[in-house]
Design an enzyme around this catalytic site. Structure first.
Site, mmCIF file in Angstrom:
data_model
loop_
_atom_site.group_PDB
_atom_site.id
_atom_site.type_symbol
_atom_site.label_atom_id
_atom_site.label_comp_id
_atom_site.label_asym_id
_atom_site.label_seq_id
_atom_site.Cartn_x
_atom_site.Cartn_y
_atom_site.Cartn_z
ATOM 1 N N ASP A 60 0.815 -1.200 0.000
ATOM 2 C CA ASP A 60 0.000 0.000 0.000
ATOM 3 C C ASP A 60 0.858 1.263 0.000
ATOM 4 O O ASP A 60 1.996 1.235 0.460
ATOM 5 C CB ASP A 60 -0.865 -0.015 1.272
ATOM 6 N N HIS A 63 0.060 5.829 0.101
ATOM 7 C CA HIS A 63 -0.840 6.966 -0.069
ATOM 8 C C HIS A 63 -0.032 8.182 -0.429
ATOM 9 O O HIS A 63 0.957 8.474 0.230
ATOM 10 C CB HIS A 63 -1.660 7.175 1.198
ATOM 11 N N HIS A 68 -4.585 6.609 -3.459
ATOM 12 C CA HIS A 68 -4.300 5.289 -2.877
ATOM 13 C C HIS A 68 -3.759 4.432 -4.013
ATOM 14 O O HIS A 68 -4.292 4.475 -5.114
ATOM 15 C CB HIS A 68 -5.569 4.589 -2.390
HETATM 16 ZN ZN LIG Z 1 -5.880 3.578 0.949
#
Ligand SMILES: [Zn+2]
Ligand SMILES: [Zn+2]
Length: 647
Positions: free
Chosen positions: A386, A388, A518
């Site tokens: 992940d 951001h 994201h």
């Molecule tokens: Zn996210």
């Protein structure tokens, strides 16, 4: 007259009451032969229904998803007809189409239907198909319908009828078989040229385990025998590549009922593979200006009230964890974004700090029904690669394009060439499902379209597939069975920064709201590894292979030399093992091949004396003998060849 608009935008006038099939005939006879159904003003219907008003129509063939569904659902009726002919006592519940094929849930009334009966059912289906019986649509009043099934003694169809409104009820009849169904269906059974019964399984009536267990019979049909043969071949190949099977054979991961359903346990070799993938991406991310962060696996319920996750998914998630003394409430982290928002908010930010790119291999937990779980592709705990990106409005498109570059770099490095890109948009019919203003959504959706177009991506657009906080660009890859899975994803989000009240001070000395992107190129480590296993059949490229080399001493006498070679290679970060078993060399080679070892180093008397190794490469055979130094040079060059640097 009615005005008919075709998919290419052309318009034609026809007599009111014309059917889609007749329209097809007016275009070409060849086309008409392939028409299975039609989409009229967005709704799929029988090709022979009259069209009474101006309409846009799309003629559906085997090449359309809706055409296939209609074909397979109609085949469920054909299978039911065959079953009724063979087992007159059988009663029928429902028979929907699937992504591949169809099933029918039946009450066999004491008859047993098993593998041995498949052939018989298939033959009966084809016999009935050859009769080319029309699927005849028969509107029924509710009372007539009830009478029909009362007389037949079919409590299942009576149950279905009890939920239907009078005036909307139709029967469909083909040959001697009549079913309660709203359709649509293909014109006649003659379109079905090949049939295979795949499987039988138990299924509770209405999915409720307090109800009677019915028999679910799975089948698949095709308009050509050749297509069935190809499908069966594909299935056999896919079985060999199934990541659940290979994952076990290659000692990559396992599951334990005691640990819990859908919670994978990564074994040492699987963990090594993951580690390689992570460090590959981490390196590229450093070059792309990301910074790594680490956040906990749980967060207070308050965090998810703020983010909106609780409102959207709270009921269908793992339920809160409570502390014994203070009565605090925590949730297992379903997403890393709220934690990252709080990192952003941990100090004042200026426009000079942006874009701020925070990355984390963050493990998240999402509740999935146990029946939905599937190997590593659908699990309850998984690690997202992940990140951001917090940026200004002006930076969104540029950042989005940079992320596309990174995703494409990842896919290319790992040999995923057959992927598709999908722009996942909001469902305009159901805006309440999503947070945020129309203006923000339009802005984000257009930014994604432009970025994708500029990067030369061929995209399809899907309504209703967006996240609740923003639209996405999703990268879909197929598994061994040809099923599509979403891997990489990039999402623009104007909502979370608002909900978390994130700010930065602009060059104008005023407060502004950042935008959030994201993104996860792999999607999740679990799903990515699953697809990687199925795409490579477990033959990983050398740089990723958990074991790169196996050192195979010809006999016990050369163990010391083998160990010496092993240590030297280990120092050079070349991984593997020495096969110390008291086995013949032929056996050791075979086993290394089964384990899909890319390189085998055979050592015997000659090698030990000369300080060399005899090298065998999987798929290439004998490479001759090399000094240790030569081998290190060779191996390193081969490893680096496959991992180009990012940018
Ligand atoms: Zn996210
Ligand atoms: Zn039907």
């Amino acid at each position: 007259m009615v005005k008919i608009t075709l998919p290419d935008g052309s318009e034609r006038e026809y007599q009111k009451g014309i059917s889609s099939m007749e329209i097809a005939l007016s275009i070409s006879e060849g086309l008409a032969r392939n028409v299975l159904a039609a989409k009229v003003n967005g709704k799929v219907q029988d090709a022979n229904l009259p069209i009474m008003e101006n309409a846009s129509i799309q003629l559906l063939t085997w090449n359309d998803t809706d055409g296939k569904s209609t074909f397979w659902h109609s085949s469920a009726h054909l299978m039911a007809e065959a079953l009724e002919a063979l087992y007159p006592k059988v009663k029928f519940w429902v028979g929907p189409p699937l992504e591949n094929g169809f099933y029918y849930d039946v009450d066999t009334n004491g008859e047993s239907i098993s593998q041995e009966d498949f052939k018989k059912i298939e033959e009966k289906m084809l016999e009935l198909a050859r009769q080319k019986n029309d699927y005849v649509r028969i509107p029924m009043s509710k009372s007539e319908a009830i009478d029909y099934f009362t007389e037949k003694g079919d409590e299942y169809k009576l149950d279905l009828l009890s939920n239907l409104e009078d005036g909307s009820i139709t029967f469909y009849r083909q040959g001697n078989f009549t079913d309660l169904c709203r359709g649509p269906h293909i014109p006649n059974t003659g379109f079905i040229k090949a049939a295979k019964i795949m499987n039988v399984a138990g299924a509770y009536f209405k999915g409720d385990q307090n109800n009677k267990m019915l028999t679910r019979i799975y089948g698949i049909t095709f308009p050509k025998q050749k297509e069935l043969d190809e499908y069966v071949h594909l299935l056999e190949e896919a079985k060999k590549r199934d990541h659940r099977k290979l994952g076990q054979e290659l000692d990559l991961f396992t599951f334990s009922e005691k640990v819990g359903k859908g919670l994978p346990l990564w074994l040492p070799k699987g963990a090594m593979l993951r580690e390689r993938l992570e460090s590959f991406l981490r390196k590229a991310q450093v070059r792309a200006g990301y910074q790594q962060v680490v956040t906990p696996h749980i967060g207070s319920k308050q965090l998810y009230l703020t983010s909106g996750h609780w409102e959207k998914y709270g009921k269908d998630s793992f339920q809160p964890i409570n502390t014994p003394e203070e009565g605090e409430e925590f949730l297992l982290k379903p997403m890393n974004c709220p934690h990252h928002c709080e990192i952003y908010a941990s100090r004042p930010r200026s426009y000079r700090d942006l874009p701020l790119r925070l990355a984390e291999f963050g493990t998240v937990y999402r509740y999935e029904q146990s029946g939905e779980l599937h190997g590593l592709t659908r699990v309850r705990g998984f690690t997202q690669d992940d990140a951001h990106i917090f940026c200004t409005d002006d930076q969104v498109e540029d950042e989005f394009k940079k992320v596309i570059d990174l995703v494409l770099y990842v896919f290319k490095s790992l040999g995923f060439e057959d992927f598709s890109a999908q722009v996942s948009l909001r469902d305009p019919e159901n805006k309440t499902k999503y947070f945020g203003s129309d203006e923000a959504w339009d802005k984000a959706e257009n930014a994604i379209r432009r970025a994708a177009a500029e990067k030369g991506l061929k995209t399809i657009e899907e309504l209703g597939e967006a996240a609740f906080y923003g639209p996405k660009l999703d990268f879909m890859v197929k598994d061994a069975l040809g099923r599509k899975w979403q891997l990489g994803t990039i999402q623009v989000d104007y909502q979370l920064p608002t909900r978390f009240n994130l700010e930065y001070i602009g060059s104008d000395n005023q407060k502004h709201r950042p935008v959030m992107i994201h993104r996860a190129p792999f999607g999740s480590m679990e799903r990515f590894v699953a697809i990687l296993i199925e795409n490579t059949g477990g033959n990983f490229p050398l740089w990723l292979s958990p074991d790169q080399i196996a050192i195979l001493p010809i006999s016990e006498k050369y163990q010391d030399y083998a160990n010496e070679v092993f240590l030297t290679l280990q120092e050079q970060d070349i991984r593997g093992y020495v096969d110390h078993r008291d086995e013949k060399i032929g056996r050791k080679i075979r086993d290394a091949e089964v384990n899909k070892l890319p390189l085998m180093l055979i050592v015997g008397e000659k090698e030990a004396e000369e300080g060399k190794v005899s090298v065998r490469r999987k798929g290439e055979g004998d490479l001759g003998s090399m000094t240790i130094e030569e081998f290190v040079g060779y191996a390193k060059a081969e490893i680096n060849k496959n991992i180009p640097q990012f940018r």
